[in-house]
Design an enzyme around this catalytic site. Structure first.
Site, PDB file in Angstrom:
ATOM      1  N   GLU A 157       0.852  -1.190   0.000  1.00  0.00           N
ATOM      2  CA  GLU A 157       0.000   0.000   0.000  1.00  0.00           C
ATOM      3  C   GLU A 157       0.884   1.236   0.000  1.00  0.00           C
ATOM      4  O   GLU A 157       1.887   1.291   0.704  1.00  0.00           O
ATOM      5  CB  GLU A 157      -0.886   0.073   1.252  1.00  0.00           C
ATOM      6  N   GLU A 199     -14.244   5.293   0.135  1.00  0.00           N
ATOM      7  CA  GLU A 199     -15.161   4.338   0.766  1.00  0.00           C
ATOM      8  C   GLU A 199     -15.851   4.991   1.962  1.00  0.00           C
ATOM      9  O   GLU A 199     -15.200   5.364   2.939  1.00  0.00           O
ATOM     10  CB  GLU A 199     -14.398   3.087   1.210  1.00  0.00           C
ATOM     11  N   LYS A 255     -15.670   3.818   5.919  1.00  0.00           N
ATOM     12  CA  LYS A 255     -14.443   3.949   6.702  1.00  0.00           C
ATOM     13  C   LYS A 255     -14.572   5.122   7.670  1.00  0.00           C
ATOM     14  O   LYS A 255     -15.507   5.925   7.595  1.00  0.00           O
ATOM     15  CB  LYS A 255     -13.240   4.145   5.777  1.00  0.00           C
ATOM     16  N   GLU A 307      -9.248   8.739   5.937  1.00  0.00           N
ATOM     17  CA  GLU A 307      -9.447   7.331   5.580  1.00  0.00           C
ATOM     18  C   GLU A 307     -10.486   7.155   4.485  1.00  0.00           C
ATOM     19  O   GLU A 307     -10.458   6.174   3.750  1.00  0.00           O
ATOM     20  CB  GLU A 307      -9.829   6.514   6.815  1.00  0.00           C
TER      21      GLU A 307
END
Length: 345
Positions: free
Chosen positions: A267, A318, A321, A326
């Site tokens: 990541e 998203e 999250k 985040e």
């Protein structure tokens, strides 16, 4: 020839092709993208796979088995990194039968139509309560793969900077007391595993978090690959925080006599919102574009000839999250629009 024999031969052919692809592409400076599903408004997996294909993204990483994602990948050229949940690590370690059941449910049904390149045992589980079980879980899963002719799938794990007790300078890199024994058991697994493909350790590298936590001492240019004055560590010169963080892992591996273990960046990325002015669409675009350009032509000062494969974090913003940064690492919004210009697709 019986139907079963034909199916077995086909499976072995696909396995060999995947092995060759990995040997040819590993360490070539390629870039994939993490595909998370912590959102209630995301496109269907088949739409997402279509986006990967149109954008020419060669690698996908998912954090746990999702049958609808695996089904959508059937027949594509996308090479998958498939994760196990952290909560499953201990069971996979303590029971070979559990590992075999996991492989039978999540790998074997897809092995002749999905190019599974890596299986990652947990994500950032070192240090943590599952850390001591990772080495044996890797061994058990690999044994289960080998029993059905899939030993060319590399089994590894993913660690974050929290596994290191000393981050800077890179030459001082060492694993924390909580991480050193689990890391040694993983390295022993690497040493014992006979495989035709390299078995890399995946590491999560986020210059953003280092910069955001200490902007007075971590210049933005250094985090963005724009530094013109190097940070000097002995005979090595660092023009990017990314390289320094990666080399901290190489140095730590050297200290436990595992300097030959290659790395993949599992990541890396920069959020486009959530902590202004440190986060912005321009900062996110700049970091990711510079990262891609950098790894395609450069190793690190410690390993100058060893190009890295990296997975950008992540495909979508998203909404399930934690609020803030985040929710804002995505390259695309849930309606499939780019957050900022990046992919030519």
């Amino acid at each position: 020839m019986t139907t079963m024999s034909l199916q077995w031969n086909k499976l072995m052919l696909v396995t060999t092709i995947v092995s060759v692809l990995l040997i040819c592409s590993f360490g070539r400076g390629d870039v994939g993208v993490n595909y998370g599903l912590n959102g209630d408004n995301l496109p269907s997996p088949s739409e997402v796979v279509g986006m990967y294909q149109r954008c020419g993204i060669p690698y996908m990483r998912i954090f746990e088995p999702k049958p609808d994602v695996l089904d959508a990948l059937r027949g594509t050229e996308i090479i998958l990194s498939l994760g196990t949940r952290n909560e499953d690590i201990q069971n996979l370690a303590q029971s070979q039968e559990a590992a075999t059941a996991w492989v039978s449910a999540n790998v074997q049904p897809y092995a002749n139509s999905v190019k599974i390149g890596w299986i990652t045992i947990g994500n950032e589980a070192i240090p943590g309560p599952s850390a001591a079980f990772i080495g044996q879980a890797m061994t058990n899963v690999r044994n289960s793969l080998a029993s059905i002719g899939l030993s060319n799938i590399a089994v590894t794990t993913v660690v974050s900077m929290e596994a290191l007790s000393v981050t800077y300078p890179p030459s001082a890199g060492a694993f924390s007391n909580e991480a050193v024994n689990p890391m040694r058991s993983i390295v022993q697994y690497f040493a014992n595993a006979a495989s035709q493909t390299p078995i890399p350790l995946m590491v999560n590298i986020y210059p953003y978090f280092a910069y955001a936590s200490d902007p007075d001492h971590v210049p933005l240019d250094y985090a963005m690959f724009h530094a013109t004055t190097p940070v000097v560590d002995g005979e090595l010169k660092y023009f990017s925080l990314f390289d320094a963080m990666v080399d901290s892992f190489y140095a730590a591996l050297d200290k436990i006599k595992a300097g030959t273990v290659p790395l993949i960046v599992g990541e890396t990325g920069w959020p486009s919102a959530g902590n202004d002015p440190k986060t912005s669409k321009e900062n996110a675009r700049t970091y990711n574009q510079n990262l891609v350009s950098h790894i395609k032509g450069n190793g690190t000062p410690r390993k100058p000839g060893q190009l890295l494969t990296a997975f950008l974090f992540e495909m979508f913003n998203e909404n399930k999250k934690e609020a803030g940064v985040e929710q804002n690492f995505g390259l695309f919004t849930p309606d499939k629009q780019p957050v900022y210009p990046f992919w030519d697709c």
